[in-house]
Design a protein around this motif. Structure first.
Motif, PDB file in Angstrom:
ATOM      1  N   SER A 179       0.824  -1.211   0.000  1.00 18.32           N
ATOM      2  CA  SER A 179       0.000   0.000   0.000  1.00 18.32           C
ATOM      3  C   SER A 179       0.856   1.257   0.000  1.00 18.32           C
ATOM      4  O   SER A 179       0.475   2.275  -0.585  1.00 18.32           O
ATOM      5  CB  SER A 179      -0.935  -0.007   1.211  1.00 18.32           C
ATOM      6  OG  SER A 179      -0.209  -0.098   2.428  1.00 18.32           O
ATOM      7  N   THR A 180       2.026   1.193   0.634  1.00 14.39           N
ATOM      8  CA  THR A 180       2.942   2.335   0.614  1.00 14.39           C
ATOM      9  C   THR A 180       3.396   2.634  -0.805  1.00 14.39           C
ATOM     10  O   THR A 180       3.416   3.793  -1.245  1.00 14.39           O
ATOM     11  CB  THR A 180       4.164   2.051   1.499  1.00 14.39           C
ATOM     12  OG1 THR A 180       3.741   1.907   2.857  1.00 14.39           O
ATOM     13  CG2 THR A 180       5.174   3.181   1.416  1.00 14.39           C
ATOM     14  N   ALA A 181       3.771   1.588  -1.539  1.00 12.93           N
ATOM     15  CA  ALA A 181       4.188   1.781  -2.934  1.00 12.93           C
ATOM     16  C   ALA A 181       3.051   2.361  -3.765  1.00 12.93           C
ATOM     17  O   ALA A 181       3.267   3.246  -4.619  1.00 12.93           O
ATOM     18  CB  ALA A 181       4.661   0.456  -3.514  1.00 12.93           C
ATOM     19  N   LEU A 182       1.832   1.898  -3.520  1.00 11.79           N
ATOM     20  CA  LEU A 182       0.673   2.363  -4.285  1.00 11.79           C
ATOM     21  C   LEU A 182       0.401   3.844  -4.026  1.00 11.79           C
ATOM     22  O   LEU A 182       0.231   4.634  -4.963  1.00 11.79           O
ATOM     23  CB  LEU A 182      -0.547   1.524  -3.914  1.00 11.79           C
ATOM     24  CG  LEU A 182      -1.799   1.680  -4.784  1.00 11.79           C
ATOM     25  CD1 LEU A 182      -1.515   1.221  -6.194  1.00 11.79           C
ATOM     26  CD2 LEU A 182      -2.952   0.880  -4.190  1.00 11.79           C
ATOM     27  N   VAL A 183       0.354   4.229  -2.745  1.00 13.12           N
ATOM     28  CA  VAL A 183       0.056   5.621  -2.406  1.00 13.12           C
ATOM     29  C   VAL A 183       1.179   6.543  -2.864  1.00 13.12           C
ATOM     30  O   VAL A 183       0.933   7.645  -3.375  1.00 13.12           O
ATOM     31  CB  VAL A 183      -0.181   5.765  -0.889  1.00 13.12           C
ATOM     32  CG1 VAL A 183      -0.401   7.230  -0.519  1.00 13.12           C
ATOM     33  CG2 VAL A 183      -1.381   4.938  -0.459  1.00 13.12           C
ATOM     34  N   THR A 184       2.423   6.111  -2.690  1.00 16.60           N
ATOM     35  CA  THR A 184       3.557   6.936  -3.108  1.00 16.60           C
ATOM     36  C   THR A 184       3.511   7.216  -4.608  1.00 16.60           C
ATOM     37  O   THR A 184       3.679   8.362  -5.044  1.00 16.60           O
ATOM     38  CB  THR A 184       4.884   6.236  -2.753  1.00 16.60           C
ATOM     39  OG1 THR A 184       4.923   5.978  -1.351  1.00 16.60           O
ATOM     40  CG2 THR A 184       6.073   7.113  -3.124  1.00 16.60           C
ATOM     41  N   ALA A 185       3.272   6.164  -5.400  1.00 10.64           N
ATOM     42  CA  ALA A 185       3.199   6.345  -6.853  1.00 10.64           C
ATOM     43  C   ALA A 185       2.022   7.231  -7.245  1.00 10.64           C
ATOM     44  O   ALA A 185       2.144   8.096  -8.128  1.00 10.64           O
ATOM     45  CB  ALA A 185       3.091   4.986  -7.534  1.00 10.64           C
ATOM     46  N   ALA A 186       0.871   7.036  -6.583  1.00 13.05           N
ATOM     47  CA  ALA A 186      -0.309   7.836  -6.916  1.00 13.05           C
ATOM     48  C   ALA A 186      -0.089   9.312  -6.604  1.00 13.05           C
ATOM     49  O   ALA A 186      -0.430  10.187  -7.408  1.00 13.05           O
ATOM     50  CB  ALA A 186      -1.520   7.309  -6.147  1.00 13.05           C
ATOM     51  N   LEU A 187       0.494   9.606  -5.445  1.00  8.29           N
ATOM     52  CA  LEU A 187       0.747  11.006  -5.088  1.00  8.29           C
ATOM     53  C   LEU A 187       1.773  11.633  -6.022  1.00  8.29           C
ATOM     54  O   LEU A 187       1.674  12.811  -6.368  1.00  8.29           O
ATOM     55  CB  LEU A 187       1.231  11.099  -3.642  1.00  8.29           C
ATOM     56  CG  LEU A 187       0.203  10.804  -2.560  1.00  8.29           C
ATOM     57  CD1 LEU A 187       0.840  10.901  -1.177  1.00  8.29           C
ATOM     58  CD2 LEU A 187      -0.988  11.754  -2.644  1.00  8.29           C
TER      59      LEU A 187
END
Length: 225
Positions: free
Chosen positions: A144-152
């Motif tokens: 989830s960290t990778a997902l949120v980081t990429a999205a932001l």
């Protein structure tokens, strides 16, 4: 391992100095209510550097020291990137390269920094999860960290944020960026609640000295957040 840890500590310290250097002579309009260099945030993140270095030097195979230093590196890298993007926008005559990439990193690297604190609560103090199922929580946290980081990092810039610097290096459609951010944030928040609840239960059930160790960490994390 100790040498690698000291190199990480040096990188974090260098990023603090770089952030202050990049912020020289910069100022936001008074209406913004903030300044390009977040000195308070820098001090808070930098405090993890000596703590992580000491723990890593004493117990190099315990992940606690590595997590503390990773938190410091991600946090200071975010500040340095954000101020770099602001400088590139404010001083075009300096022709600083990679401003869009710096903007993307400056608005997103706080997420992996936050994730280090979640993982820290799982591994503290022994350096091992208390049960096998915590590995699934760790994987959820990392994913989830990778997902949120990429999205932001790829979220379209808002007009009110123009003062903060350049736009993202790559923009997703607004609806995609919002969906990825919310989905990842919900997973990350769920993992954080599980980890914090588990740490509180462990503190309640444990005896000295583990109870004192857990209390110190919970108080420190609460103050930092």
């Amino acid at each position: 391992m100790r040498s690698a840890g000291l190199m990480l500590a040096a990188v974090a310290a260098a990023l603090v100095a770089l952030t202050v250097h990049l912020g020289r002579g910069l100022a936001f309009p008074p209406a913004v209510g903030a300044q390009p260099v977040p000195y308070g945030e820098l001090v808070g993140v930098a405090m993890a550097v000596p703590a992580g270095a000491v723990v890593l030097f004493a117990r190099p195979r315990n992940p606690i020291g590595w997590l503390l230093l990773a938190f410091a590196v991600f946090g200071t890298a975010q500040d340095a990137a954000a101020v770099y993007a602001v400088r590139a926008e404010a001083r075009p005559e300096e022709r600083l390269p990679g401003a869009s990439l710096a903007y993307s990193l400056g608005v997103s690297l706080w997420v992996p920094a936050f994730a280090q604190l979640i993982l820290l609560l799982v591994f503290y103090p022994s350096g091992r999860p208390q049960a096998a199922w915590w590995c699934w929580v760790n994987r959820t946290t990392v994913g989830s960290t990778a997902l949120v980081t990429a999205a932001l990092a790829m979220t379209p810039q808002q007009p009110r944020d123009r003062v903060w610097g350049e736009g993202p290096v790559l923009e997703l459609p607004a609806s995609w960026a919002t969906a990825l951010s919310l989905g990842g944030a919900l997973l990350l928040a769920g993992a954080a609640v599980l980890v914090l609840g588990g740490a509180l239960v462990r503190t309640w059930r444990s005896r000295a000295p583990e109870r004192q160790q857990l209390l110190w960490l919970l108080i420190s994390v609460a103050l930092l957040l």
